[in-house]
Design a protein around this motif. Structure first.
Motif, PDB file in Angstrom:
ATOM      1  N   VAL A   5      82.286 -11.762-103.897  1.00  0.00           N
ATOM      2  CA  VAL A   5      83.606 -11.181-104.087  1.00  0.00           C
ATOM      3  C   VAL A   5      83.891 -10.189-102.966  1.00  0.00           C
ATOM      4  CG1 VAL A   5      83.624 -11.515-106.577  1.00  0.00           C
ATOM      5  CG2 VAL A   5      82.711  -9.390-105.630  1.00  0.00           C
ATOM      6  N   THR A   6      85.152 -10.037-102.663  1.00  0.00           N
ATOM      7  CA  THR A   6      85.549  -9.074-101.645  1.00  0.00           C
ATOM      8  C   THR A   6      85.053  -7.675-102.023  1.00  0.00           C
ATOM      9  OG1 THR A   6      87.504 -10.352-101.058  1.00  0.00           O
ATOM     10  CG2 THR A   6      87.520  -8.021-100.479  1.00  0.00           C
ATOM     11  N   GLY A   7      84.435  -7.018-101.037  1.00  0.00           N
ATOM     12  CA  GLY A   7      83.904  -5.684-101.268  1.00  0.00           C
ATOM     13  C   GLY A   7      82.467  -5.656-101.750  1.00  0.00           C
ATOM     14  N   GLY A   8      81.941  -6.801-102.094  1.00  0.00           N
ATOM     15  CA  GLY A   8      80.563  -6.868-102.559  1.00  0.00           C
ATOM     16  C   GLY A   8      79.566  -6.885-101.411  1.00  0.00           C
ATOM     17  N   LYS A   9      78.316  -6.667-101.743  1.00  0.00           N
ATOM     18  CA  LYS A   9      77.243  -6.697-100.752  1.00  0.00           C
ATOM     19  C   LYS A   9      76.561  -8.065-100.787  1.00  0.00           C
ATOM     20  CE  LYS A   9      73.033  -4.318 -99.230  1.00  0.00           C
ATOM     21  NZ  LYS A   9      72.119  -3.170 -99.450  1.00  0.00           N
ATOM     22  N   VAL A  10      76.331  -8.613 -99.597  1.00  0.00           N
ATOM     23  CA  VAL A  10      75.693  -9.921 -99.480  1.00  0.00           C
ATOM     24  C   VAL A  10      74.511  -9.806 -98.535  1.00  0.00           C
ATOM     25  CG1 VAL A  10      75.977 -12.314 -98.734  1.00  0.00           C
ATOM     26  CG2 VAL A  10      77.883 -11.122 -99.861  1.00  0.00           C
ATOM     27  N   THR A  11      73.410 -10.388 -98.916  1.00  0.00           N
ATOM     28  CA  THR A  11      72.234 -10.447 -98.042  1.00  0.00           C
ATOM     29  C   THR A  11      71.825 -11.899 -97.862  1.00  0.00           C
ATOM     30  OG1 THR A  11      71.433  -8.280 -98.772  1.00  0.00           O
ATOM     31  CG2 THR A  11      69.854  -9.730 -97.689  1.00  0.00           C
ATOM     32  N   LEU A  12      71.770 -12.310 -96.614  1.00  0.00           N
ATOM     33  CA  LEU A  12      71.303 -13.647 -96.262  1.00  0.00           C
ATOM     34  C   LEU A  12      69.903 -13.511 -95.674  1.00  0.00           C
ATOM     35  CD1 LEU A  12      74.521 -15.095 -94.570  1.00  0.00           C
ATOM     36  CD2 LEU A  12      73.946 -14.943 -96.999  1.00  0.00           C
ATOM     37  N   SER A  13      69.007 -14.368 -96.134  1.00  0.00           N
ATOM     38  CA  SER A  13      67.603 -14.240 -95.723  1.00  0.00           C
ATOM     39  C   SER A  13      67.164 -15.413 -94.850  1.00  0.00           C
ATOM     40  CB  SER A  13      66.707 -14.174 -96.957  1.00  0.00           C
ATOM     41  OG  SER A  13      67.038 -13.054 -97.748  1.00  0.00           O
ATOM     42  N   CYS A  14      66.231 -15.112 -93.976  1.00  0.00           N
ATOM     43  CA  CYS A  14      65.698 -16.113 -93.064  1.00  0.00           C
ATOM     44  C   CYS A  14      64.205 -15.868 -92.883  1.00  0.00           C
ATOM     45  CB  CYS A  14      66.407 -16.037 -91.717  1.00  0.00           C
ATOM     46  SG  CYS A  14      65.804 -17.206 -90.483  1.00  0.00           S
ATOM     47  N   ASN A  15      63.438 -16.944 -92.955  1.00  0.00           N
ATOM     48  CA  ASN A  15      61.993 -16.866 -92.768  1.00  0.00           C
ATOM     49  C   ASN A  15      61.557 -17.923 -91.766  1.00  0.00           C
ATOM     50  OD1 ASN A  15      59.180 -18.180 -93.701  1.00  0.00           O
ATOM     51  ND2 ASN A  15      59.135 -15.985 -94.122  1.00  0.00           N
ATOM     52  N   GLN A  16      60.706 -17.532 -90.816  1.00  0.00           N
ATOM     53  CA  GLN A  16      60.190 -18.508 -89.858  1.00  0.00           C
ATOM     54  C   GLN A  16      58.667 -18.463 -89.830  1.00  0.00           C
ATOM     55  OE1 GLN A  16      58.921 -17.773 -86.382  1.00  0.00           O
ATOM     56  NE2 GLN A  16      59.506 -15.622 -86.102  1.00  0.00           N
ATOM     57  N   THR A  17      58.077 -19.625 -89.732  1.00  0.00           N
ATOM     58  CA  THR A  17      56.618 -19.736 -89.696  1.00  0.00           C
ATOM     59  C   THR A  17      56.132 -20.124 -88.308  1.00  0.00           C
ATOM     60  OG1 THR A  17      56.754 -22.033 -90.453  1.00  0.00           O
ATOM     61  CG2 THR A  17      56.496 -20.333 -92.150  1.00  0.00           C
ATOM     62  N   ASN A  18      56.974 -19.907 -87.290  1.00  0.00           N
ATOM     63  CA  ASN A  18      56.662 -20.332 -85.929  1.00  0.00           C
ATOM     64  C   ASN A  18      55.969 -19.257 -85.103  1.00  0.00           C
ATOM     65  OD1 ASN A  18      58.296 -22.589 -86.612  1.00  0.00           O
ATOM     66  ND2 ASN A  18      60.113 -21.406 -86.066  1.00  0.00           N
ATOM     67  N   ASN A  19      55.934 -18.046 -85.651  1.00  0.00           N
ATOM     68  CA  ASN A  19      55.412 -16.895 -84.909  1.00  0.00           C
ATOM     69  C   ASN A  19      56.183 -16.643 -83.605  1.00  0.00           C
ATOM     70  OD1 ASN A  19      53.661 -14.687 -84.726  1.00  0.00           O
ATOM     71  ND2 ASN A  19      52.281 -15.785 -83.346  1.00  0.00           N
ATOM     72  N   HIS A  20      57.481 -16.922 -83.647  1.00  0.00           N
ATOM     73  CA  HIS A  20      58.340 -16.620 -82.498  1.00  0.00           C
ATOM     74  C   HIS A  20      58.784 -15.171 -82.550  1.00  0.00           C
ATOM     75  CE1 HIS A  20      59.634 -21.133 -82.309  1.00  0.00           C
ATOM     76  NE2 HIS A  20      58.450 -20.923 -81.756  1.00  0.00           N
ATOM     77  N   ASN A  21      58.832 -14.538 -81.396  1.00  0.00           N
ATOM     78  CA  ASN A  21      59.253 -13.138 -81.363  1.00  0.00           C
ATOM     79  C   ASN A  21      60.754 -12.994 -81.615  1.00  0.00           C
ATOM     80  OD1 ASN A  21      56.681 -12.101 -80.826  1.00  0.00           O
ATOM     81  ND2 ASN A  21      56.941 -12.399 -78.627  1.00  0.00           N
ATOM     82  N   ASN A  22      61.530 -13.865 -81.005  1.00  0.00           N
ATOM     83  CA  ASN A  22      62.993 -13.714 -81.085  1.00  0.00           C
ATOM     84  C   ASN A  22      63.564 -14.450 -82.276  1.00  0.00           C
ATOM     85  OD1 ASN A  22      62.671 -12.372 -78.691  1.00  0.00           O
ATOM     86  ND2 ASN A  22      63.580 -13.977 -77.419  1.00  0.00           N
ATOM     87  N   MET A  23      64.511 -13.779 -82.939  1.00  0.00           N
ATOM     88  CA  MET A  23      65.259 -14.417 -84.022  1.00  0.00           C
ATOM     89  C   MET A  23      66.729 -14.057 -83.890  1.00  0.00           C
ATOM     90  SD  MET A  23      62.745 -14.124 -87.344  1.00  0.00           S
ATOM     91  CE  MET A  23      63.663 -15.353 -88.294  1.00  0.00           C
ATOM     92  N   TYR A  24      67.575 -14.946 -84.413  1.00  0.00           N
ATOM     93  CA  TYR A  24      69.014 -14.842 -84.191  1.00  0.00           C
ATOM     94  C   TYR A  24      69.788 -15.168 -85.465  1.00  0.00           C
ATOM     95  CZ  TYR A  24      67.452 -15.403 -79.351  1.00  0.00           C
ATOM     96  OH  TYR A  24      66.821 -15.252 -78.141  1.00  0.00           O
ATOM     97  N   TRP A  25      70.957 -14.543 -85.582  1.00  0.00           N
ATOM     98  CA  TRP A  25      71.931 -14.929 -86.599  1.00  0.00           C
ATOM     99  C   TRP A  25      73.230 -15.338 -85.901  1.00  0.00           C
ATOM    100  CZ3 TRP A  25      71.500 -16.229 -91.454  1.00  0.00           C
ATOM    101  CH2 TRP A  25      70.438 -15.722 -92.230  1.00  0.00           C
TER     102      TRP A  25
END
Lengths: 114, 111
Positions: free
Chosen positions: A14-34
């Protein structure tokens, strides 16, 4: 094959609400992006990270925060969601090789803000 | 700043016909060019990449040649298949900077 997992796959907020999107990687890469994906705009970079504890602003960071508590996890946070943030969000990790970085994407989160 | 232009938003083809998706770019630095492909409800994934001028790069039946003189990196395939239907992104990185994506081209292949 590199593995990047996003959750949830779909989210209605809903408008005004808080949203958290999660991401997990098992590659052991240093860089991550959204990224967010919108028709006519392609993939636009929101935030990225060079490693645990690091977050950097991308091209369209306004209205978004990011958190990288560990090498494996990178979250995107919308403190006050707005309808303009309705989009498909992709997380990616990056692997440097042959003088260039290859991105490995998750399957995306479709966010609808009502 | 760096930019990538994909002039076609949608390309429709009959199976068996050749594919050409256009990509041009602007940058003041040495570059790596990429094509990423995204099938419906899937993640984008790397199709091919190149930094060598005038060298043909091939993968999974697709090929592209980086032409620095014309700042182009068009994606081609000799014969389209139904399974090629997807969203294709051209992207570049220059001097270690973050990847810049074009707007994307949807390829639809029909019988």
């Amino acid at each position: 094959e590199a593995a990047v997992t996003q959750s949830p796959r779909n989210k209605v907020a809903v408008t005004g609400g808080k949203v958290t999107l999660s991401c997990n990687q098992t590659n052991n890469h240093n860089n991550m992006y959204w990224y967010r994906q919108d028709t006519g705009h392609g993939l636009r970079l929101i935030h990225y990270s060079y490693g645990a504890g690091s977050t950097e602003k991308g091209d369209i960071p306004d209205g978004y925060k990011a958190s990288r508590p560990s090498q494996e996890n990178f979250s995107l946070i919308l403190e006050l969601a707005t309808p303009s943030q309705t989009s498909v969000y992709f997380c990616a990790s990056g692997d440097w090789g042959e003088r260039a970085e290859t991105l490995y994407f998750g399957s995306g989160t479709r966010l609808t803000v009502l | 700043g760096d930019s990538v232009t994909q002039t076609e938003g949608l390309v429709t083809l009959t199976e068996g016909l050749p594919v050409m998706l256009n990509c041009t770019y602007q940058t003041a630095y040495s570059t790596f060019l990429f094509w990423y492909v995204q099938h419906l409800n899937e993640a984008p994934k790397l199709l091919l990449k190149s930094s060598t001028d005038n060298k043909r790069t091939e993968h999974q039946g697709f090929h592209a040649t980086l032409h620095k003189s014309s700042s182009s990196f068009h994606l081609q395939k000799s014969s389209a298949q139904l399974s090629d239907s997807a969203l294709y992104y051209c992207a570049l990185t220059s001097s270690g900077q973050k990847l810049v994506f074009g707007q994307g081209t949807i390829l639809k292949v029909y019988l």
